[in-house]
Design a protein around this motif. Structure first.
Motif, mmCIF file in Angstrom:
data_model
loop_
_atom_site.group_PDB
_atom_site.id
_atom_site.type_symbol
_atom_site.label_atom_id
_atom_site.label_comp_id
_atom_site.label_asym_id
_atom_site.label_seq_id
_atom_site.Cartn_x
_atom_site.Cartn_y
_atom_site.Cartn_z
ATOM 1 N N UNK A 154 0.851 -1.192 0.000
ATOM 2 C CA UNK A 154 0.000 0.000 0.000
ATOM 3 C C UNK A 154 0.883 1.236 0.000
ATOM 4 N N UNK A 248 -1.690 6.801 10.275
ATOM 5 C CA UNK A 248 -1.590 5.763 9.228
ATOM 6 C C UNK A 248 -1.966 4.405 9.808
ATOM 7 N N UNK A 249 -1.407 4.115 10.999
ATOM 8 C CA UNK A 249 -1.647 2.800 11.614
ATOM 9 C C UNK A 249 -3.130 2.595 11.919
ATOM 10 N N UNK A 251 -5.507 3.525 10.288
ATOM 11 C CA UNK A 251 -6.211 3.159 9.050
ATOM 12 C C UNK A 251 -5.725 1.811 8.535
ATOM 13 N N UNK A 252 -4.913 1.128 9.338
ATOM 14 C CA UNK A 252 -4.408 -0.180 8.929
ATOM 15 C C UNK A 252 -3.373 -0.082 7.815
ATOM 16 N N UNK A 253 -2.791 1.113 7.620
ATOM 17 C CA UNK A 253 -1.780 1.272 6.573
ATOM 18 C C UNK A 253 -0.408 1.154 7.219
ATOM 19 N N UNK B 72 -2.726 1.098 18.966
ATOM 20 C CA UNK B 72 -1.419 1.754 18.852
ATOM 21 C C UNK B 72 -0.506 1.326 19.992
ATOM 22 N N UNK B 96 -6.927 -5.332 11.098
ATOM 23 C CA UNK B 96 -7.040 -4.316 10.054
ATOM 24 C C UNK B 96 -8.507 -4.133 9.650
ATOM 25 N N UNK B 99 -10.236 -2.276 12.340
ATOM 26 C CA UNK B 99 -9.823 -0.865 12.342
ATOM 27 C C UNK B 99 -10.587 -0.053 11.308
ATOM 28 N N UNK B 100 -10.988 -0.729 10.239
ATOM 29 C CA UNK B 100 -11.702 -0.018 9.179
ATOM 30 C C UNK B 100 -13.060 0.488 9.658
ATOM 31 N N UNK B 112 -1.804 14.236 7.313
ATOM 32 C CA UNK B 112 -0.532 13.953 6.642
ATOM 33 C C UNK B 112 -0.092 15.233 5.937
ATOM 34 N N UNK B 124 -7.605 6.891 2.561
ATOM 35 C CA UNK B 124 -8.251 5.657 3.024
ATOM 36 C C UNK B 124 -9.243 5.108 1.995
ATOM 37 N N UNK B 127 -7.360 3.251 -0.615
ATOM 38 C CA UNK B 127 -6.788 2.002 -0.114
ATOM 39 C C UNK B 127 -7.851 0.924 0.079
ATOM 40 N N UNK B 128 -9.057 1.315 0.516
ATOM 41 C CA UNK B 128 -10.008 0.306 0.967
ATOM 42 C C UNK B 128 -11.307 0.230 0.179
ATOM 43 N N UNK B 176 -14.253 6.488 6.007
ATOM 44 C CA UNK B 176 -14.745 5.143 5.692
ATOM 45 C C UNK B 176 -16.074 4.847 6.396
#
Lengths: 377, 282
Positions: A154, A248-249, A251-253, B72, B96, B99-100, B112, B124, B127-128, B176
């Protein structure tokens, strides 16, 4: 103009201690030594009670509060009652405020500097953690590379191109300057020696082989460590401080795939190109000395260089360059990921990234030299 | 007017805890950094649709608890369950997936910084989901509109104010359509008006999206305005000393630390003040 302050102690027959304060009690006049206060309390024997007479005090600030607070602390430690009523009301309130929260057990011990043996131990343990920290990071990198090769990684392609631009095209200026100068220096040092034997034409061989086998890759590696490795560490370290990596984490990235992979791949691809570029610029530097100082013609210099430098020399340099690229990227990203949560930690991460990269480059270069020697290359 | 009235009724209905299924369960949780135990013996349940507040003094481990809940940090002992399934014991892929269904708003937004606001929210989704660029742009536009930032998509996080960054962070957390939204000190660093607007936005989202909301905060006005349930973490005894709605805690919790906290340092009432810290209340 500062006026001196006065501090005197008086014991009465009942052994009560009266602390008499007069004059100007501000930070400008300084503070009496703690030992003086301690002697007054302890000699000849601890008093039955402590009282203050501050009628003569003209001016005061936290200097007076600090002295009174220290006396109160010394007296209380000896179980001697203290009467603060002879002091200015503001001092009484500030001393009460300072004493409102008792010292937390162990708080002072935490700030104390450890002994030599303890510090040495800490350094060794930190060094060991450093080495051990590298192992899982390399493992994670291998997993991320596997994910990239199987198309599951990813990461944003844009990030990869941006990193390529940053550590490729944008680095050309500094690589040109340093390589040209390194070529000039090599040629100059060689020329001085070779002139004694009338073999100045061999400057071309010297510069060509040295640049392609060693200096091109090594100098580019060191430039990239200071330029790009430091930048990776600072970028990623700062992302850690601002919780961007945590984001990031959640979001599972994986930060390994999203942040480390594009940087590593970019440097791995750009370093061989930069190394080749550095080789040629360095040889051009040698030619400037050859033509300018040694009366060689450019044709002679180029011909001699082409005869002396084999494909093997180029290949060794390029392979080294790629390996150095991976090392610089690994060290930069690792130090960034290991960064603490404050701005000082970002500075440490950056320094550490450069030091780690340079050490790794030199050690790896030594290993390469031994391997080439054994293989007869 | 009518719309506002309907909304307040909806909030009141959702406030009713009766019969709402458990969404998040914290069971015997201990949190530690090395040998230092931050909190021990945490057990509580968050129902679906709750606005659940994790409160306590500075440095008591509120954020640590939230970070443990979103993976975390790893707990020293115990587990966190979502819809009855263990999150802490789940393998990475399953984690994962779980987490979504969550969105996290960090204290400073944690956008970011190398991406624009639109790219932050789009990431996101790229990615998903299988949405194309045009569809993603639509969703991004909607999310930005929901937090009052329509038209700011092309701005970089450094170019906008702290309050806007937080709202953009919220838009990203909602990208999401999560079932649970976590907020770490949402009001920290905001002026009272922005803070109130954010509180209103949180309530609005909870009502319209039906999400469960977990807040870490020590802002009393926010706590009393929006929380339907909560837990109080005590720094001295390093464990939870009270659960329930803030109003219930204020009315009947005997723990003096809880009373002092909820009354902003004003002395607790006679009955509560004599009770020892650590006594459990629900």
């Amino acid at each position: 103009m500062t006026e001196p302050h006065e501090l005197s102690f008086r014991r009465d027959e009942g052994q009560a201690l009266e602390v008499r304060l007069a004059g100007s009690w501000t930070k400008a006049e300084g503070l009496p030594a703690v030992d003086e206060l301690r002697r007054a309390i302890d000699l000849p024997a601890p008093p039955t009670r402590v009282a203050f007479d501050a009628r003569g005090v003209l001016r005061w600030d936290s200097a007076l509060v600090a002295v009174v607070d220290r006396l109160v602390e010394l007296a209380r430690a000896r179980g001697v009652p203290v009467a603060l009523d002879g002091l200015p009301a503001g001092v009484v309130r500030l001393v009460a405020l300072a004493d409102a929260v008792p010292e937390r057990a162990g708080a002072a011990a935490a700030g104390r500097s450890p002994g030599l043996a303890a510090r040495l131990g800490e350094v060794v343990l930190a060094l060991w953690d450093d080495v051990v920290g590298f192992v899982p990071f390399i493992g994670d990198s291998v997993l991320a590379i596997t994910a990239l090769l199987t198309g599951r990684a990813r990461m944003r392609v844009t990030d990869f191109f941006l990193a390529m631009q940053d550590c490729g095209a944008s680095a050309l200026g500094i690589v040109s300057l340093i390589s040209l100068l390194v070529g000039l220096i090599l040629a100059f040092v060689g020329a001085v020696q070779l002139q004694q034997f009338g073999a100045t034409i061999y400057v071309a061989d010297l510069v060509g082989i040295a640049m392609t086998r060693e200096m091109g890759a090594m100098m580019t590696g060191i430039i990239m460590a200071g330029r790009t490795g430091a930048s990776f560490a600072a970028q990623i370290g700062n992302m850690k401080v601002t919780e961007e990596i945590d984001a990031l984490r959640t979001f599972g990235i994986s930060p390994m795939e999203f942040l480390v992979l594009p940087r590593m791949a970019a440097l791995f691809l750009m370093m061989p190109l930069l190394t080749l570029y550095s080789d040629f610029v360095g040889m051009a530097g040698g030619m400037i000395v050859g033509v300018g100082m040694l009366d060689l013609t450019p044709e002679q210099y180029v011909k001699h260089t082409m005869d002396a430098v084999s494909m093997t020399n180029f290949s060794i340099g390029v392979v080294k360059g790629s390996v150095f690229g991976v090392l610089v990227a690994l060290a930069g990203c690792l130090r960034g990921m290991q960064c603490g949560n404050d701005s000082a930690a970002v500075g440490r991460a950056t320094t550490s990234a450069v030091v780690t990269s340079i050490v790794l480059i030199i050690v790896t270069d030594a290993v390469f030299t031994v391997i080439c020697n054994v293989l007869g290359l | 007017m009518l719309e506002a009235a309907t909304r307040s009724v909806a909030i009141r209905e959702a406030d009713e805890p009766v019969g709402r299924p458990a969404h998040i369960v914290i069971r015997d949780l201990d949190m530690a950094f090395g040998d230092f135990v931050v909190m021990r013996g945490l057990s509580f349940t968050i129902s679906r649709g709750d606005v659940f507040v994790i409160m306590g003094g500075s440095g008591c481990g509120k954020s640590t608890l939230m970070r443990t809940m979103v993976g975390l940090l790893e707990p020293a002992r115990g587990e966190v369950l979502y819809d009855g399934a263990s999150f802490t014991a789940a393998p990475p892929e399953r984690r994962e997936e779980m987490l979504r269904k969550m969105g996290v708003l960090f204290q400073q937004g944690a956008l970011w910084s190398s991406l624009t606001l639109a790219e932050n929210i789009a990431l996101p989704l790229q990615q998903y989901t299988r949405l194309g660029p045009a569809a993603i742009a639509e969703v991004v536009d909607l999310k930005l509109s929901l937090v009052g930032l329509r038209g700011f998509g092309d701005y970089y996080p450094a170019a906008i104010s702290g309050g806007m960054r937080k709202r953009a962070g919220l838009a990203r957390a909602m990208a999401l359509d999560p079932e649970i939204l976590f907020f770490d000190e949402p009001s920290a660093g905001l002026d009272p008006i922005s803070s109130k607007l954010l509180d209103d936005l949180i309530l609005e989202l909870r009502t319209s999206l039906g999400a469960t909301i977990v807040l870490v905060t020590h802002e009393l006005p926010s706590i009393f305005a929006i929380a339907t349930n909560g837990v109080f973490l005590d720094t001295e005894s390093r464990t939870m000393v009270a659960t329930g709605s803030p109003q219930q805690m204020l009315a009947s919790c005997p723990n003096p630390n809880v009373q002092t906290f909820l009354r902003r340092g004003a002395p607790a009432r006679g009955a509560g003040a004599s009770s020892a810290p650590g006594s459990e209340e629900s």
